[in-house]
Design an enzyme around this catalytic site. Structure first.
Site, PDB file in Angstrom:
ATOM      1  N   LYS A  33       0.841  -1.205   0.000  1.00  0.00           N
ATOM      2  CA  LYS A  33       0.000   0.000   0.000  1.00  0.00           C
ATOM      3  C   LYS A  33       0.877   1.255   0.000  1.00  0.00           C
ATOM      4  O   LYS A  33       0.628   2.195  -0.751  1.00  0.00           O
ATOM      5  CB  LYS A  33      -0.898  -0.006   1.243  1.00  0.00           C
ATOM      6  CG  LYS A  33      -1.515   1.338   1.562  1.00  0.00           C
ATOM      7  CD  LYS A  33      -2.253   1.343   2.888  1.00  0.00           C
ATOM      8  CE  LYS A  33      -1.436   1.537   4.129  1.00  0.00           C
ATOM      9  NZ  LYS A  33      -1.164   2.907   4.552  1.00  0.00           N
ATOM     10  N   ASN A  34       1.909   1.240   0.835  1.00  0.00           N
ATOM     11  CA  ASN A  34       2.709   2.458   0.994  1.00  0.00           C
ATOM     12  C   ASN A  34       3.678   2.708  -0.162  1.00  0.00           C
ATOM     13  O   ASN A  34       4.338   3.746  -0.211  1.00  0.00           O
ATOM     14  CB  ASN A  34       3.445   2.442   2.342  1.00  0.00           C
ATOM     15  CG  ASN A  34       2.471   2.611   3.494  1.00  0.00           C
ATOM     16  OD1 ASN A  34       1.312   2.967   3.281  1.00  0.00           O
ATOM     17  ND2 ASN A  34       2.932   2.337   4.703  1.00  0.00           N
ATOM     18  N   CYS A  90      -3.750  12.669  13.593  1.00  0.00           N
ATOM     19  CA  CYS A  90      -4.588  11.477  13.460  1.00  0.00           C
ATOM     20  C   CYS A  90      -4.376  10.624  14.698  1.00  0.00           C
ATOM     21  O   CYS A  90      -3.645  11.014  15.603  1.00  0.00           O
ATOM     22  CB  CYS A  90      -4.277  10.711  12.182  1.00  0.00           C
ATOM     23  SG  CYS A  90      -2.693   9.902  12.242  1.00  0.00           S
ATOM     24  N   ARG A 135       1.670  14.334  13.439  1.00  0.00           N
ATOM     25  CA  ARG A 135       2.046  14.133  12.037  1.00  0.00           C
ATOM     26  C   ARG A 135       2.053  15.407  11.181  1.00  0.00           C
ATOM     27  O   ARG A 135       1.298  15.514  10.205  1.00  0.00           O
ATOM     28  CB  ARG A 135       1.176  13.039  11.402  1.00  0.00           C
ATOM     29  CG  ARG A 135       1.267  11.744  12.163  1.00  0.00           C
ATOM     30  CD  ARG A 135       0.498  10.636  11.514  1.00  0.00           C
ATOM     31  NE  ARG A 135       1.139  10.104  10.331  1.00  0.00           N
ATOM     32  CZ  ARG A 135       0.614   9.171   9.568  1.00  0.00           C
ATOM     33  NH1 ARG A 135      -0.548   8.658   9.854  1.00  0.00           N
ATOM     34  NH2 ARG A 135       1.256   8.721   8.508  1.00  0.00           N
ATOM     35  N   ASP A 176       5.287   0.290  11.945  1.00  0.00           N
ATOM     36  CA  ASP A 176       4.065  -0.370  11.467  1.00  0.00           C
ATOM     37  C   ASP A 176       3.993  -1.846  11.871  1.00  0.00           C
ATOM     38  O   ASP A 176       3.012  -2.517  11.577  1.00  0.00           O
ATOM     39  CB  ASP A 176       3.973  -0.271   9.931  1.00  0.00           C
ATOM     40  CG  ASP A 176       3.835   1.166   9.455  1.00  0.00           C
ATOM     41  OD1 ASP A 176       3.540   2.042  10.276  1.00  0.00           O
ATOM     42  OD2 ASP A 176       4.032   1.409   8.250  1.00  0.00           O
ATOM     43  N   ARG A 203      -8.418  -0.447   5.056  1.00  0.00           N
ATOM     44  CA  ARG A 203      -7.593   0.570   4.404  1.00  0.00           C
ATOM     45  C   ARG A 203      -6.282  -0.010   3.893  1.00  0.00           C
ATOM     46  O   ARG A 203      -5.714   0.493   2.926  1.00  0.00           O
ATOM     47  CB  ARG A 203      -7.260   1.696   5.386  1.00  0.00           C
ATOM     48  CG  ARG A 203      -8.444   2.541   5.761  1.00  0.00           C
ATOM     49  CD  ARG A 203      -8.010   3.676   6.624  1.00  0.00           C
ATOM     50  NE  ARG A 203      -6.972   4.446   5.943  1.00  0.00           N
ATOM     51  CZ  ARG A 203      -6.434   5.555   6.410  1.00  0.00           C
ATOM     52  NH1 ARG A 203      -6.834   6.040   7.551  1.00  0.00           N
ATOM     53  NH2 ARG A 203      -5.498   6.189   5.737  1.00  0.00           N
TER      54      ARG A 203
HETATM   55  C1  EPZ Z   1       4.699   6.702   6.259  1.00  0.00           C
HETATM   56  O1  EPZ Z   1       3.956   7.773   6.825  1.00  0.00           O
HETATM   57  C2  EPZ Z   1       3.763   5.538   6.166  1.00  0.00           C
HETATM   58  N1  EPZ Z   1       2.642   5.909   5.316  1.00  0.00           N
HETATM   59  C3  EPZ Z   1       3.296   5.138   7.555  1.00  0.00           C
HETATM   60  O2  EPZ Z   1       2.483   3.973   7.414  1.00  0.00           O
HETATM   61  C4  EPZ Z   1       4.501   4.789   8.409  1.00  0.00           C
HETATM   62  O3  EPZ Z   1       4.088   4.498   9.727  1.00  0.00           O
HETATM   63  C5  EPZ Z   1       5.464   5.975   8.439  1.00  0.00           C
HETATM   64  O4  EPZ Z   1       5.817   6.349   7.071  1.00  0.00           O
HETATM   65  C6  EPZ Z   1       6.752   5.703   9.186  1.00  0.00           C
HETATM   66  O5  EPZ Z   1       7.414   4.608   8.623  1.00  0.00           O
HETATM   67  C7  EPZ Z   1       2.793   5.875   3.991  1.00  0.00           C
HETATM   68  O6  EPZ Z   1       3.839   5.556   3.462  1.00  0.00           O
HETATM   69  C8  EPZ Z   1       1.606   6.227   3.158  1.00  0.00           C
HETATM   70  P1  EPZ Z   1       6.906  10.030   8.151  1.00  0.00           P
HETATM   71  P2  EPZ Z   1       4.534   9.245   6.769  1.00  0.00           P
HETATM   72  O7  EPZ Z   1       6.774  11.302   7.417  1.00  0.00           O
HETATM   73  O8  EPZ Z   1       5.265   9.443   5.500  1.00  0.00           O
HETATM   74  C9  EPZ Z   1       7.337  13.199  11.703  1.00  0.00           C
HETATM   75  C10 EPZ Z   1       0.664   2.565   7.968  1.00  0.00           C
HETATM   76  O9  EPZ Z   1       0.168   2.013   8.979  1.00  0.00           O
HETATM   77  N2  EPZ Z   1       7.262  14.220  10.647  1.00  0.00           N
HETATM   78  O10 EPZ Z   1       8.070   9.169   7.857  1.00  0.00           O
HETATM   79  O11 EPZ Z   1       3.424  10.165   7.110  1.00  0.00           O
HETATM   80  C11 EPZ Z   1       6.028  12.423  11.843  1.00  0.00           C
HETATM   81  O12 EPZ Z   1       5.097  13.123  12.646  1.00  0.00           O
HETATM   82  C12 EPZ Z   1       1.212   3.942   8.050  1.00  0.00           C
HETATM   83  O13 EPZ Z   1       0.688   2.037   6.839  1.00  0.00           O
HETATM   84  C13 EPZ Z   1       7.475  15.556  10.963  1.00  0.00           C
HETATM   85  O14 EPZ Z   1       7.703  15.912  12.130  1.00  0.00           O
HETATM   86  O15 EPZ Z   1       5.565   9.189   7.981  1.00  0.00           O
HETATM   87  C14 EPZ Z   1       6.520  11.127  12.447  1.00  0.00           C
HETATM   88  O16 EPZ Z   1       6.670  11.281  13.830  1.00  0.00           O
HETATM   89  C15 EPZ Z   1       0.792   4.781   9.161  1.00  0.00           C
HETATM   90  N3  EPZ Z   1       7.412  16.479   9.958  1.00  0.00           N
HETATM   91  C16 EPZ Z   1       7.891  10.916  11.785  1.00  0.00           C
HETATM   92  O17 EPZ Z   1       8.285  12.221  11.323  1.00  0.00           O
HETATM   93  C17 EPZ Z   1       7.175  16.144   8.660  1.00  0.00           C
HETATM   94  O18 EPZ Z   1       7.129  17.031   7.805  1.00  0.00           O
HETATM   95  C18 EPZ Z   1       7.896   9.963  10.599  1.00  0.00           C
HETATM   96  O19 EPZ Z   1       6.852  10.334   9.705  1.00  0.00           O
HETATM   97  C19 EPZ Z   1       6.985  14.788   8.340  1.00  0.00           C
HETATM   98  C20 EPZ Z   1       7.026  13.837   9.356  1.00  0.00           C
END
Ligand code: EPZ
Length: 421
Positions: free
Chosen positions: A22-23, A117, A122, A306, A398
């Protein structure tokens, strides 16, 4: 709302086939906005989030044709809108992945801010800051990111923290920027490597995806391509944990064991037998008592956040106390209270948890709260005695394709109760 009903205590045996990730599918779909030619994606998972991204692309005016459940052709040839509306972004945060492609190709984008969320705040500050460094003018107003540019220019950008979506968004934008972009402190997840492979087959020049430094040489235009989505490592991990919990022998096919090294290591430490083959995993549980183990989530190549909720269920069955440290999201323990209602003994302290085992889990009525928390409740239902009914399984839909069919084929007693509303 549909529910899942599980009669626990059955041993599982047999083969399960893993779908596309999915991701990886979601950014690949967003990448179709970078070209006016057709992009054909194979191995697309049949999950709701893909349907939501499809609705978003249709809303933007892209054309989407589905040849089979797993094969889709997209084209961003004639867009009629540059706006990702709140109603779609609030349903799926990954909608924000259209920001970079829209900006790079059309010079403007209006994307609703996703907000927090269930698993944490996030923010998308890293996406925004990096796109500004590429020359975008960005304003946040009325809950939207309004971005415009009269041409992106390559730049040297260092992410303040590793972000999967941020790396993907900026990598896509930089493909059509003038000159060279160097991205540092990039996320290294396999889904980023898969996106880079897709962009490369569309004519992009990208080096270093999968490392913390990605170098992109911008091109004038990208073409259509044909791409197969990489196998879902989190779906694989979920079935592997099922195998460790209640599996006599489960063969997990069409997966990429090299993307799951920390998980395989943890499973082996618990005493689970894991055979790793080039495209499959064989997992045998129940041969010895499950041993406790400490786990800590981390960006790839560390243990994926995850996978934390699913592993926690396994630790409830381990002899002794296991420590769990969640380092990626601040609120990713929503499953703990529900597991507690099934008899688990887990103590929470901020981003850490102590899991006391083994606990005899008993079936109960529980509620899904987010995607991976829902998967953990399914696993708990499989190992519990008696009946577990899981409400709000749209969270599960989802990201898990046909989970009840796949588990039933392995011998689980699991049934979807379809709501009439
Ligand atoms: C991706 O989310 C995945 N989603 C998530 O999968 C996964 O948990 C996550 O990466 C971490 O591996 C998809 O790929 C669609 P991040 P993403 O930006 O890209 C912080 C699932 O269950 N952050 O790597 O949104 C953020 O808050 C899901 O399939 C900032 O502070 O994750 C988090 O604490 C849920 N500022 C950390 O970084 C930003 O601009 C990592 O988030 C961006 C992120």
């Amino acid at each position: 709302m549909d529910k899942l009903r599980i009669e626990g205590g059955r041993r599982l045996k047999g083969r399960v086939t893993i779908g596309g990730a999915k991701n990886a599918a979601l950014p690949a779909m967003a990448a179709s906005l970078l070209t006016d030619e057709s992009l054909t994606l194979d191995g697309m998972p049949d999950v709701w989030d893909v349907g939501t991204m499809r609705r978003l692309l249709l809303h933007l005016g892209a054309s989407v044709s589905q040849h089979s459940l797993s094969d889709v052709t997209l084209s961003g040839a004639s867009l009629k809108s540059h706006e990702a509306p709140y109603k779609l972004v609030k349903t799926m945060r990954a909608s924000v992945l259209v920001l970079g492609p829209l900006l790079a190709r059309y010079g403007r984008a209006r994307v609703s801010l996703p907000g927090g969320c269930a698993i944490g705040a996030r923010p998308i500050d890293q996406h925004i800051r990096a796109l500004e460094q590429l020359g975008a003018k960005i304003e946040l107003a009325h809950g939207f990111v309004n971005a415009e540019t009269d041409g992106l220019k390559g730049a040297s950008i260092r992410f303040g923290r590793q972000t999967v979506g941020g790396t993907e968004n900026v990598m896509m934008a930089a493909c059509l920027a003038r000159g060279e972009t160097v991205l540092d402190n990039c996320a290294r997840e396999p889904e980023i490597v898969d996106l880079a492979a897709l962009l490369t087959s569309m004519g992009a020049h990208i080096e270093g995806a999968g490392t913390s430094r990605i170098r992109i040489h911008g091109v004038e235009r990208l073409t259509g391509a044909h791409h197969e989505i990489v196998a879902d490592r989190i779906e694989t991990a979920t079935y592997a944990v099922a195998g460790a919990l209640v599996g006599d022998e489960i063969e997990i096919d069409h997966c990429r064991p090299e993307h799951l090294e920390p998980l395989i290591d943890i499973l082996r430490k618990t005493g689970t037998e894991v055979v790793s083959l080039p495209q499959s995993l064989i997992v045998r549980g129940g041969t010895r008592p499950i041993e406790c183990v400490d786990i800590e989530t981390a960006p790839y190549p560390g243990l994926a956040t995850d996978m934390q909720a699913q592993l926690m269920v396994l630790l409830t069955q381990a002899v002794g106390t296991s420590k769990v440290h969640e380092t990626i999201f601040e609120n990713r323990f929503m499953h703990v209270a529900e597991l507690g209602r099934m008899g688990a003994s887990i103590e929470l302290d901020g981003s850490r948890a102590l899991v006391y085992g083994p606990s005899a889990l008993t079936g109960a009525e529980v509620m899904a709260t987010d995607l991976r928390a829902s998967a953990s409740l399914v696993l708990a239902g499989l190992v519990a005695t008696g009946r577990t009914t899981i409400d709000r399984i749209y969270h599960l839909d989802r990201g898990y394709e046909h989970i009840e069919e796949k588990l039933e084929a392995l011998g689980a007693s699991i049934e979807r109760l379809v709501a009439n509303d």
